[in-house]
Scaffold this motif. Structure first.
Motif: not given
Length: 173
Positions: A6-27
């Motif tokens: 929100d451009p009206r809120d100048a408070t820096p926000v750390t994004p929530f991030t998560l990464s996971r690898t699956f044994d399967a093709p992307r499609d």
């Protein structure tokens, strides 16, 4: 750190991030996220089952779902902003009523009403990595603080959900 969505809120926000690898093709992983019959089999934290769901997979469309566990029902929704099959989707996630109307989280009044999510799917050597990033939209300082404090719980919830996805994908192999 990124700025609040929100451009009206100048408070820096750390994004929530998560990464996971699956044994399967992307499609295959992409279809698990974009076909209602598949979402109904694995979406939601461990212990919850999808009781009702509908999917309109297009920018401006929604995925509306009810998760149930122990007699408790929680409704949620994704409002899709971008769909770039099979590599990326951007959507706003929130709690909802059965019709898909925006509601407050049932567990915390100060939880942000909406979270902007960017999920990317990359393939390497027949495996797919899902990278999740989420930031609150239009959140005040209290809601932002609650969001940041919720990272451990979010990691557990998404971890259980993605465990269920991994099992679903393995069952299809």
């Amino acid at each position: 750190m990124t700025e609040s969505a929100d451009p009206r809120d100048a408070t820096p926000v750390t994004p929530f991030t998560l990464s996971r690898t699956f044994d399967a093709p992307r499609d295959q992983v992409w279809r698990a996220f974009t076909e209602l019959a598949q979402l109904e089999k694995w979406w939601g934290p461990k212990g919850f089952a999808i009781r009702s769901a509908r999917l309109d997979l297009r920018p401006g469309g929604m995925f509306v779902y009810a998760m149930e566990a122990g007699g408790q029902t929680m409704w949620g929704r994704f409002v899709y902003r971008e769909i770039d099959a099979p590599s990326r989707m951007v959507f706003v996630n929130s709690f909802s009523d059965p019709q898909g109307g925006l509601t407050r989280a049932p567990f915390a009044d100060a939880w942000p009403m909406e979270i902007l999510n960017t999920w990317t799917f990359t393939q390497s050597d027949g495996k797919t990595t899902l990278d999740i990033q989420g930031v609150p939209l239009n959140a005040n300082a209290v809601e932002t603080a609650v969001f940041l404090a919720g990272f451990p719980s979010m990691r557990m919830g998404f971890g259980g959900t993605l465990d269920q996805l991994a099992a679903h994908l393995a069952a299809q192999a």
